[in-house]
Design a protein around this motif. Structure first.
Motif, PDB file in Angstrom:
ATOM      1  N   ALA A  56       0.824  -1.145   0.054  1.00 58.03           N
ATOM      2  CA  ALA A  56       0.046  -0.075   0.120  1.00 58.03           C
ATOM      3  C   ALA A  56       0.860   1.117  -0.047  1.00 58.03           C
ATOM      4  CB  ALA A  56      -1.055   0.076   1.230  1.00 58.03           C
ATOM      5  N   ARG A  57       1.953   1.251   0.763  1.00 61.16           N
ATOM      6  CA  ARG A  57       3.022   2.513   0.691  1.00 61.16           C
ATOM      7  C   ARG A  57       3.452   2.594  -0.574  1.00 61.16           C
ATOM      8  NH1 ARG A  57       2.344   6.658   3.217  1.00 61.16           N
ATOM      9  NH2 ARG A  57       4.429   6.861   4.202  1.00 61.16           N
ATOM     10  N   VAL A  58       3.915   1.685  -1.114  1.00 61.14           N
ATOM     11  CA  VAL A  58       4.619   1.606  -2.628  1.00 61.14           C
ATOM     12  C   VAL A  58       3.560   2.281  -3.468  1.00 61.14           C
ATOM     13  CG1 VAL A  58       5.480   0.338  -4.499  1.00 61.14           C
ATOM     14  CG2 VAL A  58       6.198  -0.206  -2.119  1.00 61.14           C
ATOM     15  N   LEU A  59       2.264   1.939  -3.751  1.00 58.63           N
ATOM     16  CA  LEU A  59       1.384   2.336  -4.256  1.00 58.63           C
ATOM     17  C   LEU A  59       1.141   3.628  -3.876  1.00 58.63           C
ATOM     18  CD1 LEU A  59      -1.010  -0.709  -4.646  1.00 58.63           C
ATOM     19  CD2 LEU A  59       0.553   0.167  -6.461  1.00 58.63           C
ATOM     20  N   GLN A  60       1.044   4.265  -2.751  1.00 54.91           N
ATOM     21  CA  GLN A  60       0.817   5.589  -2.532  1.00 54.91           C
ATOM     22  C   GLN A  60       2.095   6.415  -2.934  1.00 54.91           C
ATOM     23  OE1 GLN A  60       0.289   5.349   2.062  1.00 54.91           O
ATOM     24  NE2 GLN A  60      -1.748   5.939   1.769  1.00 54.91           N
ATOM     25  N   GLY A  61       3.246   5.780  -2.945  1.00 49.84           N
ATOM     26  CA  GLY A  61       4.447   6.468  -3.520  1.00 49.84           C
ATOM     27  C   GLY A  61       4.283   6.921  -5.000  1.00 49.84           C
ATOM     28  N   PHE A  62       3.716   5.713  -5.545  1.00 52.23           N
ATOM     29  CA  PHE A  62       3.434   6.128  -7.194  1.00 52.23           C
ATOM     30  C   PHE A  62       2.475   7.223  -7.407  1.00 52.23           C
ATOM     31  CE2 PHE A  62       5.568   1.833  -8.007  1.00 52.23           C
ATOM     32  CZ  PHE A  62       6.310   2.115  -9.083  1.00 52.23           C
ATOM     33  N   SER A  63       1.142   6.815  -6.562  1.00 49.19           N
ATOM     34  CA  SER A  63       0.252   7.843  -6.717  1.00 49.19           C
ATOM     35  C   SER A  63       0.706   9.234  -6.495  1.00 49.19           C
ATOM     36  CB  SER A  63      -0.842   7.637  -5.828  1.00 49.19           C
ATOM     37  OG  SER A  63      -0.537   7.856  -4.571  1.00 49.19           O
ATOM     38  N   THR A  64       1.654   9.514  -5.736  1.00 50.19           N
ATOM     39  CA  THR A  64       2.362  10.659  -5.235  1.00 50.19           C
ATOM     40  C   THR A  64       3.238  11.333  -6.626  1.00 50.19           C
ATOM     41  OG1 THR A  64       2.123  10.480  -3.056  1.00 50.19           O
ATOM     42  CG2 THR A  64       3.542  12.129  -3.934  1.00 50.19           C
ATOM     43  N   ALA A  65       3.841  10.418  -7.074  1.00 48.84           N
ATOM     44  CA  ALA A  65       4.754  10.730  -8.314  1.00 48.84           C
ATOM     45  C   ALA A  65       4.007  11.120  -9.495  1.00 48.84           C
ATOM     46  CB  ALA A  65       5.560   9.333  -8.698  1.00 48.84           C
ATOM     47  N   MET A  66       2.657  10.605  -9.581  1.00 53.05           N
ATOM     48  CA  MET A  66       1.871  11.020 -10.705  1.00 53.05           C
ATOM     49  C   MET A  66       1.052  12.158 -10.543  1.00 53.05           C
ATOM     50  SD  MET A  66      -0.114   7.245 -11.493  1.00 53.05           S
ATOM     51  CE  MET A  66       0.658   5.684 -11.942  1.00 53.05           C
ATOM     52  N   ALA A  67       0.596  12.382  -9.125  1.00 56.77           N
ATOM     53  CA  ALA A  67      -0.371  13.503  -8.980  1.00 56.77           C
ATOM     54  C   ALA A  67       0.386  14.857  -8.518  1.00 56.77           C
ATOM     55  CB  ALA A  67      -1.493  12.972  -7.604  1.00 56.77           C
ATOM     56  N   ALA A  68       1.369  14.754  -7.880  1.00 57.59           N
ATOM     57  CA  ALA A  68       1.995  15.955  -7.219  1.00 57.59           C
ATOM     58  C   ALA A  68       2.518  16.781  -8.600  1.00 57.59           C
ATOM     59  CB  ALA A  68       3.113  15.485  -6.441  1.00 57.59           C
ATOM     60  N   PRO A  69       3.164  16.283  -9.554  1.00 56.15           N
ATOM     61  CA  PRO A  69       3.712  17.301 -10.501  1.00 56.15           C
ATOM     62  C   PRO A  69       2.546  17.572 -11.413  1.00 56.15           C
ATOM     63  CG  PRO A  69       4.685  14.952 -10.847  1.00 56.15           C
ATOM     64  CD  PRO A  69       4.026  15.182  -9.490  1.00 56.15           C
ATOM     65  N   ALA A  70       1.520  16.787 -11.750  1.00 55.39           N
ATOM     66  CA  ALA A  70       0.382  17.237 -12.555  1.00 55.39           C
ATOM     67  C   ALA A  70      -0.422  18.058 -11.903  1.00 55.39           C
ATOM     68  CB  ALA A  70      -0.226  15.793 -12.816  1.00 55.39           C
ATOM     69  N   ALA A  71      -0.548  17.891 -10.374  1.00 54.00           N
ATOM     70  CA  ALA A  71      -1.431  19.161  -9.987  1.00 54.00           C
ATOM     71  C   ALA A  71      -0.676  20.414  -9.950  1.00 54.00           C
ATOM     72  CB  ALA A  71      -1.741  18.481  -8.486  1.00 54.00           C
ATOM     73  N   LEU A  72       0.563  20.473  -9.962  1.00 55.76           N
ATOM     74  CA  LEU A  72       1.350  21.784  -9.707  1.00 55.76           C
ATOM     75  C   LEU A  72       1.377  22.262 -11.143  1.00 55.76           C
ATOM     76  CD1 LEU A  72       2.833  23.810  -8.243  1.00 55.76           C
ATOM     77  CD2 LEU A  72       4.999  22.394  -8.469  1.00 55.76           C
ATOM     78  N   SER A  73       1.478  21.464 -12.168  1.00 57.24           N
ATOM     79  CA  SER A  73       1.489  22.007 -13.461  1.00 57.24           C
ATOM     80  C   SER A  73       0.066  22.408 -13.974  1.00 57.24           C
ATOM     81  CB  SER A  73       1.965  20.974 -14.597  1.00 57.24           C
ATOM     82  OG  SER A  73       1.268  19.828 -14.473  1.00 57.24           O
ATOM     83  N   LEU A  74      -0.896  21.965 -13.396  1.00 62.16           N
ATOM     84  CA  LEU A  74      -2.352  22.303 -13.908  1.00 62.16           C
ATOM     85  C   LEU A  74      -2.620  23.512 -13.103  1.00 62.16           C
ATOM     86  CD1 LEU A  74      -4.376  18.943 -13.497  1.00 62.16           C
ATOM     87  CD2 LEU A  74      -4.183  20.453 -15.507  1.00 62.16           C
ATOM     88  N   LEU A  75      -2.089  23.852 -11.807  1.00 62.56           N
ATOM     89  CA  LEU A  75      -2.204  24.978 -11.138  1.00 62.56           C
ATOM     90  C   LEU A  75      -1.478  26.239 -11.744  1.00 62.56           C
ATOM     91  CD1 LEU A  75      -3.188  25.780  -8.227  1.00 62.56           C
ATOM     92  CD2 LEU A  75      -1.045  25.616  -7.262  1.00 62.56           C
ATOM     93  N   ILE A  76      -0.124  25.726 -12.143  1.00 64.41           N
ATOM     94  CA  ILE A  76       0.356  26.722 -12.902  1.00 64.41           C
ATOM     95  C   ILE A  76      -0.184  27.305 -14.262  1.00 64.41           C
ATOM     96  CG2 ILE A  76       2.670  27.385 -14.325  1.00 64.41           C
ATOM     97  CD1 ILE A  76       4.037  25.698 -11.842  1.00 64.41           C
TER      98      ILE A  76
END
Length: 471
Positions: free
Chosen positions: A111-131
């Motif tokens: 579960a923690r590995v999958l949470q790490g993958f989800s952060t790698a996907m969502a964090a840069p995408a969210a910031l670029s959408l914000l920008i």
């Protein structure tokens, strides 16, 4: 998506909701990183993990989060930021359910590995959408200021919420609390944000993707596990990645963007800011609990009070960048973070030293969040929208690698002393010196160049000046 032409226009209701969703997602991801720290002992007993294996609960998350961030940042540019963002949030919900009902160490770490993958996907995408949802200038700077405040505040809130959930309910709710938030984001995002598309059909640089991901994973794992051979393999793979990018027709990370002073020095600053502050918090946690013998809840409250500075800094930093430029704000913020650490070299075994510690943390947190906002603006300004996924992937990578490496490196320095307090003092001294020296290099590295815009956001200065005149 239509963006306001200048900072004087008020945000539409749609943009406000977009801001709320994207900032909420970033806040959730930062809370998710820290919420389990307080719950670790209960988690260990709940799934039968030994005390020595507990650090892998954090490492299982940080390895994929750091190792795949750059790759997913570029994938967001090529195949759609909204699509990748939603995929990451959905994966986080699934992983959180899996962790919440885990009955074995293997299932929990999965579960923690999958949470790490989800952060790698969502964090840069969210910031670029914000920008890309806000025009470059004063409004974007303020939005990034709020983002920086929530990122930093999320770490503090995560610790406090984690302790509360564990005390009142169960450690499982440290996972399950993500699920309703993720569902709201999944429902709202398609209605608010249009997906981005690459201007032309391009192919993913597979050799670059393999070498950079493998290199980051090997290097970070080698540092965590204190395995020099594996860390060296990581360095070699990263060298191969650089050579590939020099020749690739469609590189994963364009050499041009990596050679930009704003991108290079901005991300270097972000790495130092996060590495030194995360290590500081860890060292001060050891000091408060092992030297002063304070309870975990008291420790969380001591960090929580100065954490209020993060909220103020996020709001103020965006305005300050518009007036003084991100270069000035960045080095002032880093200097404040470093100099506020210096008084902590005096802490001793008497609890009266809390009178020194709390104000120092307050000033240091203010400088830290100011630096976060300034380095994000520096490293992402002046770039076309088609490269924002890569740029934000780099900023997220700097953060993830820094948080992963900062604690073990300074902890190893502290461990060279037999007396714990002496080791903490030594590590803090290294923290102060390294940050101050790096700040000087960054100041000169971002100096104005003939014919090249500086990280000073002149458009933001103009917008703020016009706004001030209008009032």
């Amino acid at each position: 998506m239509t963006t306001p032409p200048n900072a004087r226009e008020r945000m539409s209701a749609r943009l406000k909701l977009t801001l709320f969703v994207l900032l909420g997602a970033q806040f959730m991801l930062s809370v998710d990183f820290s919420i389990l720290n307080v719950a670790l002992p209960k988690i260990g007993s709940g799934v039968g993990m030994s005390q020595s294996d507990l650090p892998w609960v954090a490492s299982a998350y940080t390895l994929p989060a750091a190792g795949f961030t750059l790759l997913f940042g570029r994938i967001a540019d090529l195949f759609g930021r909204r699509r990748l963002f939603l995929t990451g949030v959905a994966l986080l919900a699934v992983a959180s359910i899996l962790g919440g009902f885990a009955d074995s160490a293997g299932l929990l770490l999965t579960a923690r590995v999958l949470q790490g993958f989800s952060t790698a996907m969502a964090a840069p995408a969210a910031l670029s959408l914000l920008i890309t949802s806000f025009s470059e200038g004063a409004m974007r700077d303020r939005v990034l200021g709020l983002n920086g405040a929530l990122l930093s505040g999320g770490f503090t809130v995560g610790a406090l919420v984690g302790g509360t959930l564990v005390g009142l309910l169960s450690w499982r709710w440290a996972f399950l609390i993500n699920v309703p938030v993720a569902l709201v984001i999944l429902i709202a995002t398609p209605r608010l944000i249009a997906d981005s598309r690459a201007p032309e059909k391009v192919r993913l640089d597979l050799p670059g993707a393999v070498t950079v991901t493998g290199g980051l994973l090997a290097f970070i794992y080698g540092v965590i596990d204190k395995n020099i051979a594996i860390a060296a393999i990581g360095v070699v793979l990263l060298g191969v990645f650089w050579a590939i990018e020099l020749r690739a027709p469609a590189p994963l990370a364009s050499v041009r963007i990596l050679k930009r002073p704003t991108v290079k020095w901005g991300n270097f600053a972000g790495f130092l800011v996060f590495a030194m502050e995360s290590a500081l918090i860890f060292l001060m946690t050891l000091y408060l609990q092992n030297v002063l013998h304070l309870a975990p809840l008291t420790t969380g409250l001591i960090f929580g009070v100065p954490g209020l500075a993060a909220v103020a800094a996020g709001v103020i930093a965006g305005r300050a960048i518009g007036r003084f430029g991100s270069r000035t704000v960045l080095v002032v913020g880093m200097a404040a973070q470093s100099l506020a650490t210096a008084p902590l070299l005096l802490v001793g075994t008497d609890r009266v030293m809390l009178a020194v510690l709390i104000p120092a943390l307050f000033i240091g947190f203010f400088g830290h969040v100011t630096s976060i906002v300034a380095y994000t603006v520096t490293a992402t300004s002046g770039l076309p929208d088609s490269e924002q996924g890569l740029a934000t992937g780099l900023t997220a990578l700097s953060q993830q690698v820094a948080v992963t490496l900062g604690i073990p490196v300074l902890s190893a320095i502290a461990a060279t002393r037999t007396v714990e307090l002496d080791g903490i003092h030594l590590a803090l001294a290294v923290n102060v010196i390294v940050t101050l020296v790096a700040t000087a290099f960054i100041w000169f590295g971002l100096r104005p160049r003939v014919g090249q815009p500086v990280a000073a956001a002149p458009e933001a200065q103009l917008a703020v000046g016009e706004e001030a005149t209008s009032h």
